[in-house]
Design a protein around this motif. Sequence first.
Motif, short mmCIF file in Angstrom:
data_model
loop_
_atom_site.label_atom_id
_atom_site.label_comp_id
_atom_site.label_asym_id
_atom_site.label_seq_id
_atom_site.Cartn_x
_atom_site.Cartn_y
_atom_site.Cartn_z
N ALA A 30 -25.47 -27.51 2.29
CA ALA A 30 -24.88 -26.43 3.07
C ALA A 30 -25.37 -25.07 2.59
O ALA A 30 -25.73 -24.21 3.39
N SER A 89 -16.24 -23.79 -2.30
CA SER A 89 -16.60 -24.70 -1.22
C SER A 89 -15.57 -25.82 -1.16
O SER A 89 -14.85 -26.07 -2.12
N GLN A 98 -17.95 -23.42 3.32
CA GLN A 98 -18.61 -22.70 2.24
C GLN A 98 -18.29 -21.22 2.34
O GLN A 98 -18.53 -20.60 3.37
N LEU A 116 -19.84 -26.08 8.32
CA LEU A 116 -20.99 -26.92 8.64
C LEU A 116 -20.50 -28.34 8.90
O LEU A 116 -19.70 -28.87 8.13
N TYR A 124 -26.70 -31.53 8.43
CA TYR A 124 -25.59 -30.61 8.62
C TYR A 124 -26.07 -29.43 9.46
O TYR A 124 -27.21 -28.98 9.31
#
Length: 140
Positions: A30, A89, A98, A116, A124
């Motif tokens: 991510a 996160s 995130q 995400l 992702y």
Amino acid sequence: MIRMPRACAYIMALSLSAPLAFAAEPVDTAQSIIQNQIEAFLNDDAETAYSFASPQIKGKFPDKSIFFDMVKRGYTPVYRPGNFAFGRSKIDGGTVVQEVLISGPDGKDWTALYFLVKQPDGTYKINGVQMLQQAPGPEI
């Protein structure tokens, strides 16, 4: 006290830490996606920035130019960050949340919460960003 050979202790330590390393992988992915998208914005590369958007976002903004204009107008700190750093996160099923701490072009501090989602192919994609004019943001 039970004594075990060093090799066994080492293998046990590795097996106990393996789930933690595996759990961090979606977060690392991510963060890489977010960083690449921000770099694309900084380079005015609409096509690359758009490539990180989820199908749901692409459904709302079916053209890279429309998407890019929306980000310029509504997400200026993401479009032109002074500095940014990754914060906390959270992984919730197939979603990674995130936190990104951003210094906007006007010097104000922002928290961007990126969402995400894992796609059927295992990748992702960014499914949304919530901007908060505070840093750090609320608990995620």
